[in-house]
Design a protein around this motif. Structure first.
Motif, mmCIF file in Angstrom:
data_model
loop_
_atom_site.group_PDB
_atom_site.id
_atom_site.type_symbol
_atom_site.label_atom_id
_atom_site.label_comp_id
_atom_site.label_asym_id
_atom_site.label_seq_id
_atom_site.Cartn_x
_atom_site.Cartn_y
_atom_site.Cartn_z
ATOM 1 N N LYS A 140 -5.342 -5.975 -15.165
ATOM 2 C CA LYS A 140 -5.681 -7.141 -14.351
ATOM 3 C C LYS A 140 -7.181 -7.401 -14.304
ATOM 4 O O LYS A 140 -7.638 -8.521 -14.505
ATOM 5 C CB LYS A 140 -5.151 -6.953 -12.926
ATOM 6 C CG LYS A 140 -5.302 -8.186 -12.056
ATOM 7 C CD LYS A 140 -4.662 -7.966 -10.707
ATOM 8 C CE LYS A 140 -4.574 -9.275 -9.935
ATOM 9 N NZ LYS A 140 -3.849 -9.073 -8.672
ATOM 10 N N ASP A 141 -7.977 -6.327 -14.048
ATOM 11 C CA ASP A 141 -9.416 -6.527 -13.892
ATOM 12 C C ASP A 141 -10.204 -6.099 -15.143
ATOM 13 O O ASP A 141 -11.410 -5.838 -15.066
ATOM 14 C CB ASP A 141 -9.926 -5.783 -12.645
ATOM 15 C CG ASP A 141 -9.621 -4.283 -12.711
ATOM 16 O OD1 ASP A 141 -9.107 -3.829 -13.752
ATOM 17 O OD2 ASP A 141 -9.890 -3.577 -11.724
ATOM 18 N N GLY A 170 -5.696 4.537 -12.855
ATOM 19 C CA GLY A 170 -5.454 3.162 -13.277
ATOM 20 C C GLY A 170 -6.492 2.210 -12.721
ATOM 21 O O GLY A 170 -7.621 2.620 -12.422
ATOM 22 N N VAL A 171 -6.130 0.924 -12.576
ATOM 23 C CA VAL A 171 -7.096 -0.068 -12.081
ATOM 24 C C VAL A 171 -7.557 0.277 -10.652
ATOM 25 O O VAL A 171 -6.829 0.887 -9.882
ATOM 26 C CB VAL A 171 -6.526 -1.519 -12.105
ATOM 27 C CG1 VAL A 171 -6.324 -2.006 -13.533
ATOM 28 C CG2 VAL A 171 -5.232 -1.607 -11.310
ATOM 29 N N ASN A 231 2.943 -2.077 -13.352
ATOM 30 C CA ASN A 231 2.691 -1.007 -12.368
ATOM 31 C C ASN A 231 1.381 -1.276 -11.611
ATOM 32 O O ASN A 231 0.307 -1.324 -12.206
ATOM 33 C CB ASN A 231 2.620 0.348 -13.106
ATOM 34 C CG ASN A 231 2.546 1.526 -12.151
ATOM 35 O OD1 ASN A 231 1.946 1.447 -11.073
ATOM 36 N ND2 ASN A 231 3.163 2.627 -12.548
ATOM 37 N N PRO A 232 1.463 -1.453 -10.265
ATOM 38 C CA PRO A 232 0.258 -1.790 -9.500
ATOM 39 C C PRO A 232 -0.837 -0.729 -9.594
ATOM 40 O O PRO A 232 -2.013 -1.024 -9.384
ATOM 41 C CB PRO A 232 0.758 -1.933 -8.059
ATOM 42 C CG PRO A 232 2.147 -1.396 -8.043
ATOM 43 C CD PRO A 232 2.664 -1.379 -9.447
ATOM 44 N N LYS A 233 -0.451 0.525 -9.916
ATOM 45 C CA LYS A 233 -1.452 1.588 -10.024
ATOM 46 C C LYS A 233 -1.943 1.780 -11.449
ATOM 47 O O LYS A 233 -2.807 2.620 -11.702
ATOM 48 C CB LYS A 233 -0.868 2.906 -9.511
ATOM 49 C CG LYS A 233 -0.666 2.918 -8.007
ATOM 50 C CD LYS A 233 -0.181 4.282 -7.582
ATOM 51 C CE LYS A 233 -0.392 4.482 -6.087
ATOM 52 N NZ LYS A 233 -0.062 5.854 -5.697
ATOM 53 N N GLU A 234 -1.366 1.078 -12.430
ATOM 54 C CA GLU A 234 -1.839 1.222 -13.811
ATOM 55 C C GLU A 234 -2.565 -0.061 -14.243
ATOM 56 O O GLU A 234 -3.745 -0.193 -14.029
ATOM 57 C CB GLU A 234 -0.668 1.629 -14.718
ATOM 58 C CG GLU A 234 -0.230 3.060 -14.387
ATOM 59 C CD GLU A 234 0.892 3.606 -15.238
ATOM 60 O OE1 GLU A 234 1.687 2.821 -15.789
ATOM 61 O OE2 GLU A 234 0.985 4.859 -15.344
#
Ligand code: HEC
Ligand code: HEC
Length: 323
Positions: free
Chosen positions: A58-59, A83-84, A124-127
């Motif tokens: 995402k970022d 992750g991100v 995956n919100p943590k990847e």
């Protein structure tokens, strides 16, 4: 004519009898030689670009390569990955090398195959905490990338073509080792200690779970088959400890994990889904106690470790320059 053919076979037989290095392959072994998979090299090359591309997150800070480095056996050598936004994951990262041969992907088998696996990392919100539509929006601005996709896929840049290129790249990450040369009949490709370790690996029963081309990766098994691993472990239980149960919600699947491949295992510390073993020697001790319910002399464990180290393979990317 006939006698010439006969002569040829006779001399071949003689050659096989006298020259052990081209003797017949060891055909009845429970571990199979690692075979290269058919790969479309252009799609794989595009997949490699994606594997290293931080725009997938995402970022724009994380690529697949962050957690699956070529130089460290396809893992990050950390207990859990980052992750991100610096977020820590919940489980130890397995290797991408030879993952194509695993019967399902992830410790709990929630992805059917490599193409399917890609979607899980992206959302995956943590990847990656991203989506295919966001990735396609970003990559559409990259004309070189867009034209490469157009060249190789009729539909061009799309969710299926992103999945396909990444999976194609991963299917090329196969790492034949000295042990494969041994299985193919080259008797001296491994030394006596490694040969003894392989015999012990079979006779103690490790082979019941770690077998086939990947020396694992073809079944689920409970962690703690003979003794209660989770009751003995000092650290609190986590959701990840439930293993296959998280997918099926069947009580009988609690603590079941995909048996990991032991290929390149010398490079992929720390070990187990919870990274509880810092060294290969510790991991072997844990396996003896909890999976076999047995003890073994120190020398036998050292020989098994030596055998496992002979499974370290080679892939051009492992020796490539660091990006
Ligand atoms: C933030 C770190 C991180 C990133 C980024 C990441 N992975 Fe992973 N990968 C993991 C972890 C952790 C697991 C294990 C998760 C599980 O089993 O629940 C895993 C599992 C896998 C597996 C399954 C292997 C097996 O034996 O089950 C494959 C294949 C894989 N990743 C490929 C990729 C690809 C391709 C990308 C990029 C699209 C990627 N990974 C990005 C950490 C990461
Ligand atoms: C009953 C099945 C079974 C037997 C027998 C077994 N294993 Fe395992 N092995 C597993 C499972 C399941 C895991 C993954 C456990 C986890 O992390 O949750 C594993 C993990 C490992 C790991 C860690 C790999 C990694 O990448 O984290 C090593 C090393 C290993 N086994 C070696 C052995 C050796 C050596 C033996 C024989 C002494 C053996 N195993 C016997 C099922 C088995």
């Amino acid at each position: 004519m006939k006698s010439n053919v006969l002569k040829f076979f006779l001399s071949l037989e003689l050659l096989l009898l006298t020259c052990p290095s081209i003797a017949a392959p060891l055909s009845k072994e429970p571990i199979r030689p690692l075979m290269m998979l058919k790969v479309d090299t252009q799609k794989a090359a595009l997949g490699k670009l994606l594997f290293e591309d931080k725009r997938l997150s995402k970022d724009n800070t994380v690529a697949c390569l962050n957690c699956h480095s070529y130089h460290t056996g396809g893992v990050d050598n950390l207990p859990v990955s980052t992750g991100v936004r610096g977020q820590q994951g919940a489980i130890n990262a397995p290797t991408v090398f030879n993952a194509a041969n695993n019967f399902v992907q992830f410790w709990d088998g929630r992805a059917r195959n490599l193409e399917d696996q890609v979607g899980h990392v992206i959302s995956n919100p943590k990847e990656f905490d991203s989506s295919f539509s966001l990735i396609i929006q970003k990559l559409s601005k990259d004309s070189a990338m867009v034209s490469e996709f157009k060249k190789l896929y009729p539909e061009g840049l799309s969710e299926p073509s992103i999945r396909s290129a990444l999976a194609e790249f991963e299917r090329g990450l196969i790492t034949p080792s000295r042990f494969d040369r041994y299985l193919q009949g080259e008797a001296n490709a491994i030394n006596d200690q490694e040969k003894n370790g392989y015999q012990l690996f079979k006779s103690y029963g490790c082979i019941a779970c770690h077998q086939g081309q990947n020396v694992g990766g073809n079944m689920f098994q409970v962690f703690g088959a003979m003794n209660n691993y989770f009751a003995d472990r000092k650290t609190p239980k986590t959701d990840a400890d439930n293993g296959r149960y998280n997918v099926t919600h069947k009580e009988s699947d609690r603590h079941l994990f995909k048996v990991p491949s032991l290929r390149n295992v010398a490079l992929t510390a720390p070990y187990f889904h919870d990274a509880s073993a810092a060294t290969l020697e510790q991991a072997i001790n844990t396996m003896f106690k909890y999976q076999l319910g047995r003890t073994a002399p120190q020398q036998d464990k050292e020989d098994i470790a030596a055998f496992l180290k002979s499974l370290t393979g080679q892939h051009v990317l492992m020796n490539a320059q660091r990006p």
